[in-house]
Design an enzyme around this catalytic site. Structure first.
Site, PDB file in Angstrom:
ATOM      1  N   ARG A 104       0.856  -1.194   0.000  1.00  0.00           N
ATOM      2  CA  ARG A 104       0.000   0.000   0.000  1.00  0.00           C
ATOM      3  C   ARG A 104       0.880   1.227   0.000  1.00  0.00           C
ATOM      4  O   ARG A 104       1.763   1.377   0.850  1.00  0.00           O
ATOM      5  CB  ARG A 104      -0.879   0.029   1.254  1.00  0.00           C
ATOM      6  N   THR A 108      -1.247   7.434  -0.439  1.00  0.00           N
ATOM      7  CA  THR A 108      -2.571   7.279  -1.060  1.00  0.00           C
ATOM      8  C   THR A 108      -3.339   6.077  -0.504  1.00  0.00           C
ATOM      9  O   THR A 108      -4.551   5.977  -0.692  1.00  0.00           O
ATOM     10  CB  THR A 108      -2.439   7.070  -2.578  1.00  0.00           C
ATOM     11  N   ASP A 200       0.582  -3.508  11.775  1.00  0.00           N
ATOM     12  CA  ASP A 200       1.044  -3.861  10.421  1.00  0.00           C
ATOM     13  C   ASP A 200       1.475  -5.319  10.411  1.00  0.00           C
ATOM     14  O   ASP A 200       2.506  -5.683  10.994  1.00  0.00           O
ATOM     15  CB  ASP A 200       2.218  -2.948  10.031  1.00  0.00           C
ATOM     16  N   ASP A 203       5.054  -6.165   8.930  1.00  0.00           N
ATOM     17  CA  ASP A 203       6.138  -5.753   9.835  1.00  0.00           C
ATOM     18  C   ASP A 203       6.230  -6.685  11.039  1.00  0.00           C
ATOM     19  O   ASP A 203       7.337  -7.010  11.494  1.00  0.00           O
ATOM     20  CB  ASP A 203       5.916  -4.319  10.319  1.00  0.00           C
TER      21      ASP A 203
HETATM   22  C1  PRP Z   1      -1.028  -4.979   4.113  1.00  0.00           C
HETATM   23  C2  PRP Z   1      -1.793  -6.269   4.189  1.00  0.00           C
HETATM   24  C3  PRP Z   1      -2.623  -6.240   2.933  1.00  0.00           C
HETATM   25  C4  PRP Z   1      -2.939  -4.762   2.811  1.00  0.00           C
HETATM   26  C5  PRP Z   1      -4.336  -4.557   3.298  1.00  0.00           C
HETATM   27  O1  PRP Z   1       0.033  -5.073   3.253  1.00  0.00           O
HETATM   28  O2  PRP Z   1      -0.977  -7.407   4.276  1.00  0.00           O
HETATM   29  O3  PRP Z   1      -1.940  -6.699   1.789  1.00  0.00           O
HETATM   30  O4  PRP Z   1      -2.022  -4.058   3.661  1.00  0.00           O
HETATM   31  O5  PRP Z   1      -4.734  -3.253   3.101  1.00  0.00           O
HETATM   32  P1  PRP Z   1      -5.847  -2.848   2.044  1.00  0.00           P
HETATM   33  O6  PRP Z   1      -6.991  -3.790   2.256  1.00  0.00           O
HETATM   34  O7  PRP Z   1      -6.173  -1.433   2.425  1.00  0.00           O
HETATM   35  O8  PRP Z   1      -5.271  -2.948   0.669  1.00  0.00           O
HETATM   36  P2  PRP Z   1       1.113  -3.892   3.131  1.00  0.00           P
HETATM   37  O9  PRP Z   1       0.724  -2.948   2.060  1.00  0.00           O
HETATM   38  O10 PRP Z   1       1.381  -3.302   4.473  1.00  0.00           O
HETATM   39  O11 PRP Z   1       2.387  -4.655   2.587  1.00  0.00           O
HETATM   40  P3  PRP Z   1       3.287  -5.777   3.300  1.00  0.00           P
HETATM   41  O12 PRP Z   1       2.461  -7.027   3.376  1.00  0.00           O
HETATM   42  O13 PRP Z   1       4.444  -5.896   2.385  1.00  0.00           O
HETATM   43  O14 PRP Z   1       3.663  -5.279   4.668  1.00  0.00           O
HETATM   44  N1  URA Z   2      -2.411  -3.567   6.646  1.00  0.00           N
HETATM   45  C1  URA Z   2      -2.033  -4.052   7.855  1.00  0.00           C
HETATM   46  O1  URA Z   2      -1.036  -4.797   7.957  1.00  0.00           O
HETATM   47  N2  URA Z   2      -2.759  -3.694   8.924  1.00  0.00           N
HETATM   48  C2  URA Z   2      -3.836  -2.908   8.850  1.00  0.00           C
HETATM   49  O2  URA Z   2      -4.464  -2.622   9.882  1.00  0.00           O
HETATM   50  C3  URA Z   2      -4.196  -2.407   7.601  1.00  0.00           C
HETATM   51  C4  URA Z   2      -3.477  -2.760   6.504  1.00  0.00           C
END
Ligand code: PRP
Ligand code: URA
Length: 209
Positions: A104, A108, A200, A203
């Protein structure tokens, strides 16, 4: 549209509560994520087709059910979806695994795609898309758009925590996709994080914060 399947089993709820705790470290977080995925797999594979085979028990010969062997693929959305894969493979070791990389944008909150590698016969497989978090729904909606653009039809989605906003986005974009949810939370905050959520997920799985 099928209603989202909310898993209210005590074992799943207990483990999700441990995941939410900010004092749970990465090692335990990873173990719990895999365990929850494994428990959720039980319901998400309930409609797997069966066939009968002949088996000789110590007492007699009989016909008994086994899984018919229809092809299945697990598609984790990177990174956090990776945390669910081992749990599922421990129950369905013959499944193939494809990967869709998405993050994400911090400003944005829109998903940005950076990787896609799928089994060559993905169109013929029953697909379970994996991501622990369904927040705005942008990442899941985009990942499933990509699968549909490649001709996939039989798609399910599994997440550990969902926000109502994410479920609504999925229902609008992909009413044909059955969703399996560990816990339905309250809302998104101004940073588009799930409240109460668990923070997160990526993370916390990989210890990057
Ligand atoms: C997180 C999570 C989803 C997304 C959810 O990933 O694992 O993929 O956010 O959010 P959304 O429903 O608003 O799209 P992130 O973008 O943090 O990436 P990561 O898994 O690499 O940490
Ligand atoms: N992605 C995450 O990992 N946690 C949230 O709460 C939202 C998006």
């Amino acid at each position: 549209m099928s209603k989202p399947f909310i898993m209210d089993h005590p074992l799943i709820q207990h483990k999700i509560t441990l995941l939410r705790d900010k004092n749970t470290g990465s090692k335990e977080f990873r173990e719990l994520t895999n365990e929850i995925a494994m428990l959720m797999c039980y319901e998400a594979t309930r409609d797997m087709p069966m066939k009968q085979v002949e088996v000789e028990t110590p007492i007699c010969v009989g016909k008994f059910n086994v899984i018919a062997g229809r092809k299945i693929a697990f598609i984790p959305i990177l990174r956090a979806g990776l945390g669910m894969v081992d749990g599922l493979l421990s129950l369905v070791p013959a499944a193939k695994v494809g990967h869709i990389g998405m993050y994400r944008d911090p400003d944005t909150h829109m998903p940005v795609e950076y990787y896609c590698k799928l089994p060559a016969d993905i169109q013929e497989r029953d697909i379970l898309v994996l991501d622990p978090m369904l927040a705005t729904g942008g990442s899941a909606v985009d990942a499933i758009n990509q699968l549909k653009a490649r001709g996939c039809t039989n798609i399910k989605f599994m997440c550990i925590i969902a926000a109502p906003e994410g479920l609504a986005a999925m229902e609008k974009a992909h009413p044909d996709v059955q969703i399996y949810v560990g816990a339905l939370d309250d809302h998104l905050n101004e940073h588009m994080y799930i409240v109460p959520g668990l923070g997160d997920a990526g993370d916390r799985i990989f210890g990057t914060k």
